[in-house]
Design an enzyme around this catalytic site. Structure first.
Site, PDB file in Angstrom:
ATOM      1  N   VAL A 337      -6.258  32.456  41.684  1.00 41.41           N
ATOM      2  CA  VAL A 337      -5.209  33.283  41.091  1.00 41.41           C
ATOM      3  C   VAL A 337      -5.553  34.726  41.418  1.00 41.41           C
ATOM      4  O   VAL A 337      -6.720  35.124  41.416  1.00 41.41           O
ATOM      5  CB  VAL A 337      -5.121  33.071  39.566  1.00 41.41           C
ATOM      6  CG1 VAL A 337      -4.038  33.954  38.957  1.00 41.41           C
ATOM      7  CG2 VAL A 337      -4.849  31.607  39.254  1.00 41.41           C
ATOM      8  N   GLU A 338      -4.538  35.545  41.684  1.00 40.74           N
ATOM      9  CA  GLU A 338      -4.778  36.883  42.218  1.00 40.74           C
ATOM     10  C   GLU A 338      -5.636  37.764  41.313  1.00 40.74           C
ATOM     11  O   GLU A 338      -6.278  38.700  41.787  1.00 40.74           O
ATOM     12  CB  GLU A 338      -3.446  37.566  42.513  1.00 40.74           C
ATOM     13  CG  GLU A 338      -2.510  37.623  41.349  1.00 40.74           C
ATOM     14  CD  GLU A 338      -1.049  37.715  41.802  1.00 40.74           C
ATOM     15  OE1 GLU A 338      -0.377  38.661  41.400  1.00 40.74           O
ATOM     16  OE2 GLU A 338      -0.598  36.825  42.547  1.00 40.74           O
ATOM     17  N   SER A 339      -5.687  37.477  40.021  1.00 39.53           N
ATOM     18  CA  SER A 339      -6.498  38.284  39.109  1.00 39.53           C
ATOM     19  C   SER A 339      -7.984  38.035  39.261  1.00 39.53           C
ATOM     20  O   SER A 339      -8.797  38.802  38.744  1.00 39.53           O
ATOM     21  CB  SER A 339      -6.079  38.005  37.666  1.00 39.53           C
ATOM     22  OG  SER A 339      -6.093  36.608  37.423  1.00 39.53           O
ATOM     23  N   GLY A 340      -8.392  36.931  39.942  1.00 41.91           N
ATOM     24  CA  GLY A 340      -9.812  36.719  40.181  1.00 41.91           C
ATOM     25  C   GLY A 340     -10.344  35.313  40.028  1.00 41.91           C
ATOM     26  O   GLY A 340     -11.348  34.974  40.644  1.00 41.91           O
ATOM     27  N   PHE A 368      -8.481  40.379  46.367  1.00 37.78           N
ATOM     28  CA  PHE A 368      -7.394  40.746  47.273  1.00 37.78           C
ATOM     29  C   PHE A 368      -7.864  40.997  48.705  1.00 37.78           C
ATOM     30  O   PHE A 368      -7.067  40.885  49.639  1.00 37.78           O
ATOM     31  CB  PHE A 368      -6.603  41.924  46.710  1.00 37.78           C
ATOM     32  CG  PHE A 368      -5.472  41.460  45.839  1.00 37.78           C
ATOM     33  CD1 PHE A 368      -4.249  41.129  46.400  1.00 37.78           C
ATOM     34  CD2 PHE A 368      -5.652  41.305  44.479  1.00 37.78           C
ATOM     35  CE1 PHE A 368      -3.213  40.667  45.616  1.00 37.78           C
ATOM     36  CE2 PHE A 368      -4.618  40.850  43.676  1.00 37.78           C
ATOM     37  CZ  PHE A 368      -3.389  40.524  44.246  1.00 37.78           C
TER      38      PHE A 368
END
Length: 539
Positions: A337-340, A368
């Site tokens: 997930v892009e948040s980590g 990212f």
């Protein structure tokens, strides 16, 4: 010493007109207590005012943090507190969206990965230059990063087209922040900050570095739940010398996500078993889409002969993680997930950004870099509109401002893109009955249209970069080619002319090898994918 102070003492250093960097991915790492108390000080004294907010994502959810402040600004018809902001995603903040649409504050939006890189660039004293956004709405030849009239007039933040050795790039910039509002779990009396109970790391360290960098180092205020005499040095995420003030928060202003106060499985302290998780034994049409995405991941494992790492976006793609876990293939398909978070079960809606039982959690700037560099194997993202040549509008409508989120960076870098979403929108009644798709009432909003409202994925550039691109719906699967979209699969139970071609504003190419979608995605019970991937990896 003496860094642990009353909230009013800390906030007293903020001046009128300051540029303030705020951490937060929805409510994860959002310093909600600091934001609310700062706004209350403004209402009590009239200061600080005319603030400009820059963020890594969105320090808010519906009626929380910045969205609550926006709601009160609108209610009181008082817009002196915030003069503008650069926020990368507005999807779960309706009052912030209203401020933008009504042109009450100047509003700008970078992609998330560009924003996280921008903080690190400010810390390093170098410009933020990237190819992300070329040929899309972010390109200054189209809309740029300017979300309303005030932004286009004032240009506090900017994006410029530049050339380096004959290649096009975009340069993104905002003013350097003088104040940083960040969040951690525990700090010691020297200010050393841990993230031990946080769902993610976000960009907390990068924001701190940007504020403290030359020229004109600023002030960092950290919100925590606990103050300890000592913390383990290996747990420190932000060293004490980089933090000026520590403020303890009431628990209600310090939640792991919008609806989760504290869950040890979200911060990685425990791992829940499969028995605790929902299954996909009786698929509805959304699970059909997600299952078909998982099948594509499995085919990729068979092709590569190894486990893969993938990204999942918000919406239907977030269901993919549940299916991967219920099929027992999560050791072979590692979702991010892009948040980590890496692995685990990604939560959805206002809780998007956190995951149950992740295998690893990276700081968001590092996450990212994985996406922009194509270090992952594939990504599955949602879509709102698709054009004849395969261009995708992920979420924009004239009456709704969502911001780019992580979408532009992920579609730029990922070598394989599986866009996943319902074929139509609006009120609908679509069921899976006896292994067949039954369209009782179809949605009235066409999503495959002649001209998308805004372009988030430029299909022509994607093809030039050699990307493999599929568009997966509950009734049809299309492939991107140089000639346009090719219809390759249809769902059992649908009429191709009536249910697919007649519900598109353009005519796709129909493959000479058109075939039904794999019936496994429509059957009750697991699809039995574990044996398939184990065999593929062993060979």
């Amino acid at each position: 010493m003496g860094k642990v102070v009353d909230v009013n003492v800390a906030l007293d250093v903020i001046r009128d007109g300051d540029v303030i960097a705020v951490s937060g991915f929805n409510m994860a790492t959002t310093p909600e207590y600091l934001l609310i108390r700062l706004y209350e000080r403004y209402k009590e004294t009239g200061h600080p005012r005319d603030l400009f907010i820059v963020t890594d994502t969105l320090p808010a959810s519906r009626g929380r943090a910045l969205d609550l402040i926006a709601e009160r600004m609108i209610r009181d018809n008082d817009f002196g507190f915030i003069r503008g902001f650069m926020i990368t995603f507005f999807g779960v903040a309706p009052s912030l969206q209203r401020l933008v649409i009504e042109n009450r504050v100047e509003a700008y939006s970078f992609p998330i990965g560009v924003a996280t890189r921008w903080f690190r660039s400010v810390a390093s004293g170098v410009p933020t230059i990237t190819k992300v956004g070329l040929g899309t709405f972010l390109d200054p030849r189209q809309d740029g990063i300017y979300l309303n009239g005030l932004a286009r007039e004032r240009r506090t933040c900017r994006v410029e087209l530049i050339s380096i050795n004959g290649d096009e790039y975009l340069l993104y910039d905002c003013p350097k922040p003088r104040v940083g509002l960040i969040r951690g779990s525990t700090a010691d009396e020297f200010g050393n900050l841990t993230m031990s109970e946080e769902a993610i790391y976000g960009s907390v360290l990068a924001i701190t570095q940007a504020v403290k960098a030359q020229p004109n180092p600023g002030v960092v205020i950290a919100q925590v739940l606990y103050v300890s005499r000592f913390v383990n040095p290996r747990d420190v995420h932000v060293p004490g010398p980089l933090i000026d003030y520590i403020v303890t928060s009431p628990p209600e202003y310090h939640t792991q996500s919008a609806s989760v106060r504290y869950d040890p499985s979200i911060c990685g302290r425990v791992v829940v078993s499969n028995a605790c998780l929902p299954n996909n034994d009786k698929p509805n049409f959304e699970y059909v889409i997600a299952r078909r995405v998982v099948l594509e991941f499995v085919r990729l494992i068979e092709k590569l002969g190894r486990p893969i790492a993938v990204n999942l976006g918000i919406g239907i793609p977030a269901l993919v993680a549940k299916i991967i876990r219920s099929e027992g293939v999560d050791d072979y398909i590692v979702t991010t997930v892009e948040s980590g978070p890496w692995g685990g079960i990604a939560l959805s809606d206002d809780d998007f950004g956190v995951a149950i039982s992740p295998k690893a959690i990276l700081p968001m700037p590092d996450q990212f870099i994985m996406y922009e560099g194509g270090i992952i194997d594939a990504a599955s993202l949602g879509f709102m509109q698709v054009g004849p040549n395969g261009d995708v509008n992920p979420s924009f409508l004239p009456e709704r401002v969502t911001g780019p989120g992580g979408f532009p960076v992920i579609v730029h870098g990922s070598p394989r893109l599986y866009f996943a979403g319902a074929f139509t929108a609006g009120k609908r009644d679509i069921a899976v009955v006896n292994g067949r798709l039954t369209i009782i009432r179809d949605g009235q909003i066409i999503k495959f249209i002649k001209k998308p409202y805004k372009v988030g994925f430029n299909a022509e550039l994607g093809l030039k970069m050699g990307k493999e691109v599929l568009y997966i719906t509950e009734r049809a699967v299309f492939r991107l080619t140089g000639e346009g979209l090719v219809l390759e699969e249809y769902a059992p139970g649908v009429d191709i002319e009536r249910d697919i071609l007649a519900k598109m504003e353009f005519e796709p190419i129909v493959s000479r090898h058109l075939q039904p979608m794999d019936d496994a995605v429509f059957r009750d019970g697991p699809m039995g994918l574990l044996e398939v991937v184990e065999k593929a990896v062993r060979r």
